[in-house]
Design an enzyme around this catalytic site. Sequence first.
Site, PDB file in Angstrom:
ATOM      1  N   HIS A   1       0.872  -1.202   0.000  1.00  0.00           N
ATOM      2  CA  HIS A   1       0.000   0.000   0.000  1.00  0.00           C
ATOM      3  C   HIS A   1       0.897   1.237   0.000  1.00  0.00           C
ATOM      4  O   HIS A   1       1.446   1.618   1.030  1.00  0.00           O
ATOM      5  CB  HIS A   1      -0.898   0.004   1.244  1.00  0.00           C
ATOM      6  CG  HIS A   1      -1.865   1.154   1.271  1.00  0.00           C
ATOM      7  ND1 HIS A   1      -3.201   0.989   1.522  1.00  0.00           N
ATOM      8  CD2 HIS A   1      -1.691   2.492   1.096  1.00  0.00           C
ATOM      9  CE1 HIS A   1      -3.817   2.158   1.493  1.00  0.00           C
ATOM     10  NE2 HIS A   1      -2.915   3.098   1.244  1.00  0.00           N
TER      11      HIS A   1
ATOM     12  N   HIS B   1      -4.632  -0.720   5.821  1.00  0.00           N
ATOM     13  CA  HIS B   1      -4.194   0.008   7.018  1.00  0.00           C
ATOM     14  C   HIS B   1      -5.153  -0.191   8.188  1.00  0.00           C
ATOM     15  O   HIS B   1      -5.778   0.758   8.673  1.00  0.00           O
ATOM     16  CB  HIS B   1      -3.950   1.498   6.745  1.00  0.00           C
ATOM     17  CG  HIS B   1      -4.947   2.166   5.829  1.00  0.00           C
ATOM     18  ND1 HIS B   1      -6.302   2.085   6.011  1.00  0.00           N
ATOM     19  CD2 HIS B   1      -4.771   2.939   4.724  1.00  0.00           C
ATOM     20  CE1 HIS B   1      -6.910   2.770   5.069  1.00  0.00           C
ATOM     21  NE2 HIS B   1      -6.003   3.293   4.271  1.00  0.00           N
TER      22      HIS B   1
ATOM     23  N   ASP C   1       1.465   2.682   3.518  1.00  0.00           N
ATOM     24  CA  ASP C   1       0.597   3.854   3.344  1.00  0.00           C
ATOM     25  C   ASP C   1       1.424   5.140   3.398  1.00  0.00           C
ATOM     26  O   ASP C   1       0.932   6.186   3.834  1.00  0.00           O
ATOM     27  CB  ASP C   1      -0.528   3.893   4.392  1.00  0.00           C
ATOM     28  CG  ASP C   1      -1.634   4.872   3.994  1.00  0.00           C
ATOM     29  OD1 ASP C   1      -1.683   5.287   2.827  1.00  0.00           O
ATOM     30  OD2 ASP C   1      -2.440   5.224   4.879  1.00  0.00           O
TER      31      ASP C   1
ATOM     32  N   HIS D   1     -10.477   1.047   1.906  1.00  0.00           N
ATOM     33  CA  HIS D   1     -10.245   2.039   2.948  1.00  0.00           C
ATOM     34  C   HIS D   1     -11.448   1.879   3.875  1.00  0.00           C
ATOM     35  O   HIS D   1     -12.544   2.339   3.562  1.00  0.00           O
ATOM     36  CB  HIS D   1     -10.163   3.452   2.364  1.00  0.00           C
ATOM     37  CG  HIS D   1      -9.881   4.494   3.403  1.00  0.00           C
ATOM     38  ND1 HIS D   1      -8.691   5.168   3.489  1.00  0.00           N
ATOM     39  CD2 HIS D   1     -10.636   4.931   4.442  1.00  0.00           C
ATOM     40  CE1 HIS D   1      -8.724   5.995   4.537  1.00  0.00           C
ATOM     41  NE2 HIS D   1      -9.899   5.862   5.132  1.00  0.00           N
TER      42      HIS D   1
ATOM     43  N   HIS E   1       1.593   5.343  -1.730  1.00  0.00           N
ATOM     44  CA  HIS E   1       1.231   6.517  -2.537  1.00  0.00           C
ATOM     45  C   HIS E   1       2.500   7.074  -3.173  1.00  0.00           C
ATOM     46  O   HIS E   1       3.361   7.606  -2.473  1.00  0.00           O
ATOM     47  CB  HIS E   1       0.564   7.586  -1.670  1.00  0.00           C
ATOM     48  CG  HIS E   1      -0.716   7.110  -1.062  1.00  0.00           C
ATOM     49  ND1 HIS E   1      -1.929   7.227  -1.691  1.00  0.00           N
ATOM     50  CD2 HIS E   1      -0.964   6.465   0.106  1.00  0.00           C
ATOM     51  CE1 HIS E   1      -2.874   6.684  -0.940  1.00  0.00           C
ATOM     52  NE2 HIS E   1      -2.314   6.213   0.158  1.00  0.00           N
TER      53      HIS E   1
ATOM     54  N   LYS F   1      -9.262  -0.264  -5.732  1.00  0.00           N
ATOM     55  CA  LYS F   1      -9.288   0.384  -4.424  1.00  0.00           C
ATOM     56  C   LYS F   1     -10.622   1.058  -4.171  1.00  0.00           C
ATOM     57  O   LYS F   1     -11.095   1.852  -4.994  1.00  0.00           O
ATOM     58  CB  LYS F   1      -8.158   1.425  -4.352  1.00  0.00           C
ATOM     59  CG  LYS F   1      -8.082   2.198  -3.039  1.00  0.00           C
ATOM     60  CD  LYS F   1      -7.574   1.355  -1.887  1.00  0.00           C
ATOM     61  CE  LYS F   1      -7.732   2.040  -0.536  1.00  0.00           C
ATOM     62  NZ  LYS F   1      -6.714   3.042  -0.245  1.00  0.00           N
TER      63      LYS F   1
HETATM   64  C1  NCD Z   1      -3.493   9.173   1.990  1.00  0.00           C
HETATM   65  C2  NCD Z   1      -3.001  10.205   0.995  1.00  0.00           C
HETATM   66  O1  NCD Z   1      -2.463  11.229   1.387  1.00  0.00           O
HETATM   67  O2  NCD Z   1      -3.121   9.969  -0.224  1.00  0.00           O
HETATM   68  N1  NCD Z   1      -3.521   9.764   3.292  1.00  0.00           N
HETATM   69  C3  NCD Z   1      -3.498   9.101   4.480  1.00  0.00           C
HETATM   70  O3  NCD Z   1      -3.635   9.740   5.519  1.00  0.00           O
HETATM   71  N2  NCD Z   1      -3.302   7.805   4.532  1.00  0.00           N
HETATM   72  C4  NCD Z   1      -4.811   8.661   1.568  1.00  0.00           C
HETATM   73  C5  NCD Z   1      -5.205   7.384   2.278  1.00  0.00           C
HETATM   74  O4  NCD Z   1      -4.630   6.333   2.050  1.00  0.00           O
HETATM   75  O5  NCD Z   1      -6.126   7.423   3.091  1.00  0.00           O
HETATM   76 ZN    ZN Z   2      -3.293   5.097   1.597  1.00  0.00          ZN
END
Ligand code: NCD
Ligand code: ZN
Length: 352
Positions: A17, A183, A256, A145, A19, A107
Site C-alpha cells: 500500500h 491500514h 501507506d 479504505h 502513494h 481500491k
Molecule cells: C493518503 C493520501 O495522502 O493519499 N492519506 C493518508 O492519511 N493515509 C490517503 C489514504 O490512504 O487514506
Molecule cells: Zn493510503
Amino acid sequence: MPNPLSSLTISRPDDWHLHLRDGEAMQSVIGHSARQFGRAIVMPNLKPPVTTTDMALQYRDRVYQAMRAAGVEGGSFEPLMTLYLTDNTTGEEIRKAKESGAVYAVKLYPAGATTNSDAGVTDLLGRCGPALEAMQQHNLPLLVHGEVTDPEVDLFDREAVFIDRVLIPLRERYPELRVVLEHVTTKDGVDYVMQAEGHIGATITAHHLLYNRNALFLGGIRPHWYCLPVLKRETHRQALVEAATSGHSRFFLGTDSAPHPRGLKEHACGCAGAYTAFHAMELYATAFDAVGRLDNLEAFASRNGPAFYGLPVNEGVLTLERTDLQIPDELPLGRTTVVPLASGETLQWKVQ
Ligand code: NCD
Ligand code: ZN
C-alpha cells in the site's frame, strides 16, 4: 540475556500500500521505496483519480519514467497498479484491467473518507454491483479504505462501524471476492480479519504499530502524525503489534507512505498522510524488535503479501543492521519538501 541480533537478513520485502504521487513529487520519493522494496501496490488517488485501465497503464509509464529519472536500477522495483473504484466502474472495465496484466487490485475509497477521495464510492452495495461481480469472477482483489464517512459516527469509531455496516454485508454477498482491509488500525479490525471466513487479508502501517493517538498531541498539535485512518488508543496499537508480529498469514506490510508538501501539513487545515517510505523497514524493524519478534519480520514483510496476491516471493534479500539512523528534518518533494515521520529522531536500525 542473550546478545541482541546485530543484523537481520530477509527476502526482499514488498510494500502492499503505497502513494507514489505523480510528476516531480514522484521523482523525489520513488528512489526511497525502490531501495527497500521489490514491488509496491501503487494507490490510484491522483487528481484526477486512476479510474480506467488506460489511465493505469499511462500512470505505470510515468512511474517507470520517474524511476529512470531518479536513477533507479532497471528491474529492481516493480509497480503493481490499481484502479480507483467509482459508482460508475463497469464490469467490462474490470475485465479489461485483469487482462492488462498490469492492474493487481481495485481500491475502494468511500466518498470523502480521505485525501483525494471526492470521486469515491457513495454506496458500495447499492451502486457497485457489476464491478464487484466482475472482480469476484476475475479474481481481482478489492482493497478497502475501511472507514464510514457518516458525520454522525465518531472519527475514532469509523473503522469498527465500517466492518459492521459495509464489510460484513459485502462479504456475505460476494463470498469469493478477495478483500484486503487496508491500514487496519483497531482491535475490532484485527479480530474480524483473524476470525472471518474466506479470502481476506489486512495491511498494517509502521506508524500504527509504533504510535498511539497521544503522538498527535504530544506537547502541542503534531500535524506530521495526522493520517487517515487516524492513530488510535494504546489497546488498539497493541492488538496491531500482536497481529503483525505473530506471523499470521493474513497480515502483511503496507506502509501507506503518503507524502504531502510541508506547507500543506503545517497548516490551519492540515492534510492527512505520514511520509515513511524513506525509513520504512527501519520503522517496522523497530516495532518488531520492541516485542522481541524480529524472527517474524520476514513473514510479515516478504512472504504473506505475495502469498495473498498469488505472486512469488522476491529473489533478492534486504539486510538491516543494528546501528543508528538519524531521520532527516526534511527531504525534497518536487519544488517543495516533505517532513518524514519522526524527523530529527534516531532509530536503532538501518537498511544496509
Ligand atoms: C493518503 C493520501 O495522502 O493519499 N492519506 C493518508 O492519511 N493515509 C490517503 C489514504 O490512504 O487514506
Ligand atoms: Zn493510503
